[in-house]
Scaffold this active site. Structure first.
Site, PDB file in Angstrom:
ATOM      1  CG  HIS A  26      -0.505   0.231   2.521  1.00 35.68           C
ATOM      2  ND1 HIS A  26      -0.351   1.499   3.047  1.00 35.68           N
ATOM      3  CD2 HIS A  26      -0.142  -0.627   3.519  1.00 35.68           C
ATOM      4  CE1 HIS A  26       0.080   1.411   4.307  1.00 35.68           C
ATOM      5  NE2 HIS A  26       0.212   0.134   4.610  1.00 35.68           N
ATOM      6  CG  ASP A  77       2.341   1.203   8.204  1.00 31.72           C
ATOM      7  OD1 ASP A  77       2.064   0.575   7.166  1.00 31.72           O
ATOM      8  OD2 ASP A  77       1.568   1.294   9.176  1.00 31.72           O
ATOM      9  CG  HIS A  96       0.207   4.019  12.481  1.00 30.90           C
ATOM     10  ND1 HIS A  96      -1.165   3.898  12.494  1.00 30.90           N
ATOM     11  CD2 HIS A  96       0.612   3.315  11.388  1.00 30.90           C
ATOM     12  CE1 HIS A  96      -1.564   3.152  11.467  1.00 30.90           C
ATOM     13  NE2 HIS A  96      -0.496   2.786  10.789  1.00 30.90           N
ATOM     14  CD  GLU A 118      -2.997  -1.113   5.189  1.00 35.75           C
ATOM     15  OE1 GLU A 118      -2.762  -2.122   5.865  1.00 35.75           O
ATOM     16  OE2 GLU A 118      -2.771   0.047   5.624  1.00 35.75           O
ATOM     17  CD  GLU A 119      -1.915   2.884   7.370  1.00 35.12           C
ATOM     18  OE1 GLU A 119      -2.651   2.500   8.312  1.00 35.12           O
ATOM     19  OE2 GLU A 119      -0.700   2.633   7.311  1.00 35.12           O
ATOM     20  CG  ASP A 130       1.857  -3.349   5.618  1.00 31.87           C
ATOM     21  OD1 ASP A 130       2.383  -2.466   6.330  1.00 31.87           O
ATOM     22  OD2 ASP A 130       0.711  -3.232   5.156  1.00 31.87           O
TER      23      ASP A 130
END
Length: 345
Positions: A61, A174, A317, A203-204, A226
């Site tokens: 992603h 990420d 994140h 994706e998130e 990922d």
């Protein structure tokens, strides 16, 4: 080479639904190495290396977590919503870039300073609802003149840099780490099979791009690339996260306590056999939290056998994620070896 590609990807801006600048970087990198490249209506970037009738989908992603302008008040302060899974205190006092209609506008995430906080305020972490972005404007009209409006995407303003021991830090590892691993695989792999290298969107915010593209491509099996959480730093115990940076890429058996992906065992065995044949270090994961594009891919059509190959990444994140480049390099080596064959279904 991996470091330079990851740097370009990390420094690019692309929150969920606004991945275009990331796609441009990827397209430039992979175009000479694939037979076909196209974008679907969702914004997924689909590359194809043509082979026989057995098809393997590799998915990474492109999107990162960020924010979006919700409202600009009469004094020019910007209120926003988060896009993707933020821990609210991580956003406080960050510098950001707003992608306005007239170009980038820089700002800072502000809130009540500690000097004027009441005792009860100090005891609770700051919440996004109490924050705002200060772009220096003194009115809503000035903000509009700068090109800031409702719906303007917002990214953290943070640049990639190298640490010691082949370790690097930056924003959006990420999943720009997975994108880098897929790019290098597409450049290197020689497979008898048809390889779909897919760089997915959104994706998130719900694995959205992977869902639509898996349905349209209908591959025979799939691997999502990922990131995942290691337990090799203070504040986290091995019983909660047993993985380590620098110990190799991670093959998922189960994530999110099984509510996300329960990987196809034959696909897992295929990747393990490739790693062992090439003497590539790897790790196995049964995880409690978080999931990947593989979750939605494996539920499409009549079921698509899938797993995830991840890079252990600290502080996911946040704007200061950290990984070991050797894990990406070993992930590429594992994939290139595996793609010479197919799972034993």
């Amino acid at each position: 080479m991996v470091q330079e590609i990851l740097k370009k990807l990390s420094n690019a801006h692309g929150i969920s639904g606004s991945e275009g600048s990331v796609a441009e970087v990827i397209r430039a990198e992979v175009a000479p190495f694939v037979d076909e490249i196209r974008e679907d209506s969702m914004g997924n970037l689909i590359t194809v290396k043509k082979g026989d009738d057995f098809s393997i989908m590799l998915a990474a992603h492109m999107d990162e977590i960020g924010a979006m302008v919700k409202y600009v008040d009469e004094k020019g302060f910007v209120r926003f919503v988060t896009i993707g899974g933020w821990y609210d205190p991580t956003l406080y006092a960050q510098r950001v870039v707003l992608h306005g209609t007239k170009g980038p506008v820089y700002g800072v995430v502000g809130g009540k300073p500690p000097h004027v906080m009441k005792e009860e305020d100090r005891k609770r972490p700051p919440k996004v609802d109490d924050m705002f972005i200060d772009i220096g404007a003194t009115s809503a009209e000035e903000a509009a003149e700068l090109g800031i409006e409702v719906g303007t995407p917002v990214n953290i303003d943070r640049e990639f840099c190298a640490l010691a021991n082949k370790r690097v830090t930056g924003k959006a590892f990420d999943n720009r780490a997975g994108c880098a691993m897929l790019i290098e695989t597409l450049k290197t792999v020689k497979s008898p099979h048809t390889i779909y290298g897919v760089f997915t969107v959104q994706e998130e915010v719900g694995l959205k791009g992977a869902k639509t593209v898996a349905y349209s491509l209908n591959p025979d099996c799939a691997i999502a690339t990922d990131t995942t959480i290691p337990g090799d730093h203070p504040g986290i115990e091995k019983k909660d996260a047993s993985l380590e940076m620098g110990a190799g890429p991670v093959i998922t058996i189960v994530d999110s306590n099984g509510r996300g992906l329960i990987a196809n065992r034959k696909v897992v065995a295929w990747l393990r056999q490739a790693a062992e044949a090439k003497e590539v270090p790897f790790q196995l994961e049964v995880g409690k939290g978080g999931t990947t594009d593989a979750t939605t891919i494996h539920l499409e059509r009549g079921g698509i056998p899938a797993t995830t190959l991840s890079i252990p990444t600290r502080y996911i994140h946040s704007p200061v994620e950290v990984l070991d480049l050797a894990d990406i390099e070993n992930g590429v080596a594992l994939l290139v070896e595996a793609l010479k064959s197919e799972p034993d279904f």
